[in-house]
Design a protein around this motif. Structure first.
Motif, PDB file in Angstrom:
ATOM      1  N   ARG A  13       0.833  -1.203   0.000  1.00  0.00           N
ATOM      2  CA  ARG A  13       0.000   0.000   0.000  1.00  0.00           C
ATOM      3  C   ARG A  13       0.875   1.264   0.000  1.00  0.00           C
ATOM      4  O   ARG A  13       0.589   2.230  -0.716  1.00  0.00           O
ATOM      5  CB  ARG A  13      -0.932  -0.010   1.205  1.00  0.00           C
ATOM      6  CG  ARG A  13      -1.932   1.128   1.187  1.00  0.00           C
ATOM      7  CD  ARG A  13      -2.908   1.077   2.352  1.00  0.00           C
ATOM      8  NE  ARG A  13      -3.658  -0.171   2.365  1.00  0.00           N
ATOM      9  CZ  ARG A  13      -3.679  -1.012   3.408  1.00  0.00           C
ATOM     10  NH1 ARG A  13      -3.007  -0.742   4.502  1.00  0.00           N
ATOM     11  NH2 ARG A  13      -4.380  -2.123   3.344  1.00  0.00           N
ATOM     12  N   ASP A  14       1.943   1.228   0.789  1.00  0.00           N
ATOM     13  CA  ASP A  14       2.864   2.377   0.821  1.00  0.00           C
ATOM     14  C   ASP A  14       3.523   2.592  -0.541  1.00  0.00           C
ATOM     15  O   ASP A  14       3.653   3.727  -1.002  1.00  0.00           O
ATOM     16  CB  ASP A  14       3.943   2.167   1.885  1.00  0.00           C
ATOM     17  CG  ASP A  14       3.386   2.253   3.297  1.00  0.00           C
ATOM     18  OD1 ASP A  14       2.275   2.819   3.460  1.00  0.00           O
ATOM     19  OD2 ASP A  14       4.058   1.757   4.217  1.00  0.00           O
ATOM     20  N   LYS A  15       3.926   1.511  -1.191  1.00  0.00           N
ATOM     21  CA  LYS A  15       4.544   1.623  -2.516  1.00  0.00           C
ATOM     22  C   LYS A  15       3.561   2.166  -3.548  1.00  0.00           C
ATOM     23  O   LYS A  15       3.915   2.971  -4.398  1.00  0.00           O
ATOM     24  CB  LYS A  15       5.094   0.264  -2.983  1.00  0.00           C
ATOM     25  CG  LYS A  15       6.336  -0.169  -2.276  1.00  0.00           C
ATOM     26  CD  LYS A  15       7.491   0.733  -2.641  1.00  0.00           C
ATOM     27  CE  LYS A  15       8.759   0.232  -1.981  1.00  0.00           C
ATOM     28  NZ  LYS A  15       9.877   1.123  -2.220  1.00  0.00           N
ATOM     29  N   ILE A  16       2.313   1.722  -3.484  1.00  0.00           N
ATOM     30  CA  ILE A  16       1.284   2.207  -4.410  1.00  0.00           C
ATOM     31  C   ILE A  16       1.036   3.694  -4.185  1.00  0.00           C
ATOM     32  O   ILE A  16       0.925   4.472  -5.140  1.00  0.00           O
ATOM     33  CB  ILE A  16      -0.013   1.385  -4.273  1.00  0.00           C
ATOM     34  CG1 ILE A  16       0.219  -0.032  -4.805  1.00  0.00           C
ATOM     35  CG2 ILE A  16      -1.163   2.063  -5.004  1.00  0.00           C
ATOM     36  CD1 ILE A  16      -0.939  -0.968  -4.560  1.00  0.00           C
ATOM     37  N   GLU A  18       3.169   5.834  -2.950  1.00  0.00           N
ATOM     38  CA  GLU A  18       4.368   6.529  -3.429  1.00  0.00           C
ATOM     39  C   GLU A  18       4.360   6.637  -4.955  1.00  0.00           C
ATOM     40  O   GLU A  18       4.690   7.680  -5.521  1.00  0.00           O
ATOM     41  CB  GLU A  18       5.615   5.769  -2.962  1.00  0.00           C
ATOM     42  CG  GLU A  18       6.912   6.415  -3.342  1.00  0.00           C
ATOM     43  CD  GLU A  18       8.113   5.602  -2.886  1.00  0.00           C
ATOM     44  OE1 GLU A  18       9.187   5.782  -3.491  1.00  0.00           O
ATOM     45  OE2 GLU A  18       7.981   4.792  -1.939  1.00  0.00           O
ATOM     46  N   LEU A  19       3.954   5.564  -5.634  1.00  0.00           N
ATOM     47  CA  LEU A  19       3.863   5.567  -7.090  1.00  0.00           C
ATOM     48  C   LEU A  19       2.826   6.581  -7.575  1.00  0.00           C
ATOM     49  O   LEU A  19       3.062   7.329  -8.523  1.00  0.00           O
ATOM     50  CB  LEU A  19       3.527   4.171  -7.600  1.00  0.00           C
ATOM     51  CG  LEU A  19       3.410   3.997  -9.103  1.00  0.00           C
ATOM     52  CD1 LEU A  19       4.731   4.328  -9.782  1.00  0.00           C
ATOM     53  CD2 LEU A  19       2.973   2.586  -9.441  1.00  0.00           C
ATOM     54  N   ALA A  20       1.678   6.627  -6.917  1.00  0.00           N
ATOM     55  CA  ALA A  20       0.628   7.581  -7.288  1.00  0.00           C
ATOM     56  C   ALA A  20       1.120   9.011  -7.089  1.00  0.00           C
ATOM     57  O   ALA A  20       0.872   9.884  -7.932  1.00  0.00           O
ATOM     58  CB  ALA A  20      -0.628   7.329  -6.462  1.00  0.00           C
ATOM     59  N   LEU A  21       1.821   9.257  -6.015  1.00  0.00           N
ATOM     60  CA  LEU A  21       2.356  10.592  -5.752  1.00  0.00           C
ATOM     61  C   LEU A  21       3.393  10.982  -6.808  1.00  0.00           C
ATOM     62  O   LEU A  21       3.387  12.110  -7.317  1.00  0.00           O
ATOM     63  CB  LEU A  21       2.975  10.636  -4.352  1.00  0.00           C
ATOM     64  CG  LEU A  21       3.500  11.981  -3.885  1.00  0.00           C
ATOM     65  CD1 LEU A  21       2.348  12.980  -3.771  1.00  0.00           C
ATOM     66  CD2 LEU A  21       4.203  11.833  -2.555  1.00  0.00           C
ATOM     67  N   ASN A  22       4.256  10.057  -7.163  1.00  0.00           N
ATOM     68  CA  ASN A  22       5.260  10.329  -8.198  1.00  0.00           C
ATOM     69  C   ASN A  22       4.611  10.602  -9.552  1.00  0.00           C
ATOM     70  O   ASN A  22       5.069  11.464 -10.307  1.00  0.00           O
ATOM     71  CB  ASN A  22       6.255   9.182  -8.316  1.00  0.00           C
ATOM     72  CG  ASN A  22       7.234   9.147  -7.171  1.00  0.00           C
ATOM     73  OD1 ASN A  22       7.464  10.160  -6.514  1.00  0.00           O
ATOM     74  ND2 ASN A  22       7.797   7.989  -6.904  1.00  0.00           N
ATOM     75  N   MET A  23       3.548   9.874  -9.875  1.00  0.00           N
ATOM     76  CA  MET A  23       2.855  10.113 -11.137  1.00  0.00           C
ATOM     77  C   MET A  23       2.196  11.487 -11.139  1.00  0.00           C
ATOM     78  O   MET A  23       2.167  12.177 -12.162  1.00  0.00           O
ATOM     79  CB  MET A  23       1.821   9.016 -11.391  1.00  0.00           C
ATOM     80  CG  MET A  23       2.461   7.693 -11.789  1.00  0.00           C
ATOM     81  SD  MET A  23       1.278   6.379 -12.027  1.00  0.00           S
ATOM     82  CE  MET A  23       0.419   6.914 -13.470  1.00  0.00           C
ATOM     83  N   GLU A  24       1.677  11.910 -10.000  1.00  0.00           N
ATOM     84  CA  GLU A  24       1.101  13.251  -9.907  1.00  0.00           C
ATOM     85  C   GLU A  24       2.178  14.310 -10.067  1.00  0.00           C
ATOM     86  O   GLU A  24       1.961  15.329 -10.710  1.00  0.00           O
ATOM     87  CB  GLU A  24       0.389  13.431  -8.571  1.00  0.00           C
ATOM     88  CG  GLU A  24      -0.952  12.748  -8.499  1.00  0.00           C
ATOM     89  CD  GLU A  24      -1.643  12.997  -7.176  1.00  0.00           C
ATOM     90  OE1 GLU A  24      -1.450  14.084  -6.591  1.00  0.00           O
ATOM     91  OE2 GLU A  24      -2.375  12.103  -6.730  1.00  0.00           O
TER      92      GLU A  24
END
Length: 99
Positions: A13-16, A18-24
């Motif tokens: 969940r933390d990785k997901i 982090e990935l969503a934040l990076n994509m934003e």
């Protein structure tokens, strides 16, 4: 659910997140939207090209003016060998500038 599975799910969940934040941060959605609208992409690139061209023209004009001023100053110093050459260059440029 045991402790190990819960820990793995929390890490996932933390990785997901982090990935969503990076994509934003990358503004990936805006980029994909721009690629789907080629007219808007051409318009933005055209405007940025105009801005770059205008900036280069103004920058070159300023650099040229500064160079002429430096050359005029060097002529006034009356340096041997260089002074005559620079005086000719300045005279040529001034003749071209006057209508």
């Amino acid at each position: 659910m045991d402790e190990r599975e819960r820990h793995i799910l929390e890490a996932l969940r933390d990785k997901i997140d982090e990935l969503a934040l990076n994509m934003e941060k990358m503004k990936l959605a805006e980029y994909v939207d721009l690629l789907n609208k080629p007219r808007r992409l051409l318009y933005i690139n055209f405007i940025s090209g105009l801005a770059r061209g205008l900036g280069m023209a103004v920058g070159f004009a300023i650099l040229g003016a500064i160079m002429i001023l430096v050359l005029q100053h060097l002529v006034r110093l009356n340096l041997p060998l260089i002074g005559g050459f620079i005086a000719e260059i300045v005279a040529i440029v001034q003749n071209r500038l006057t209508p």
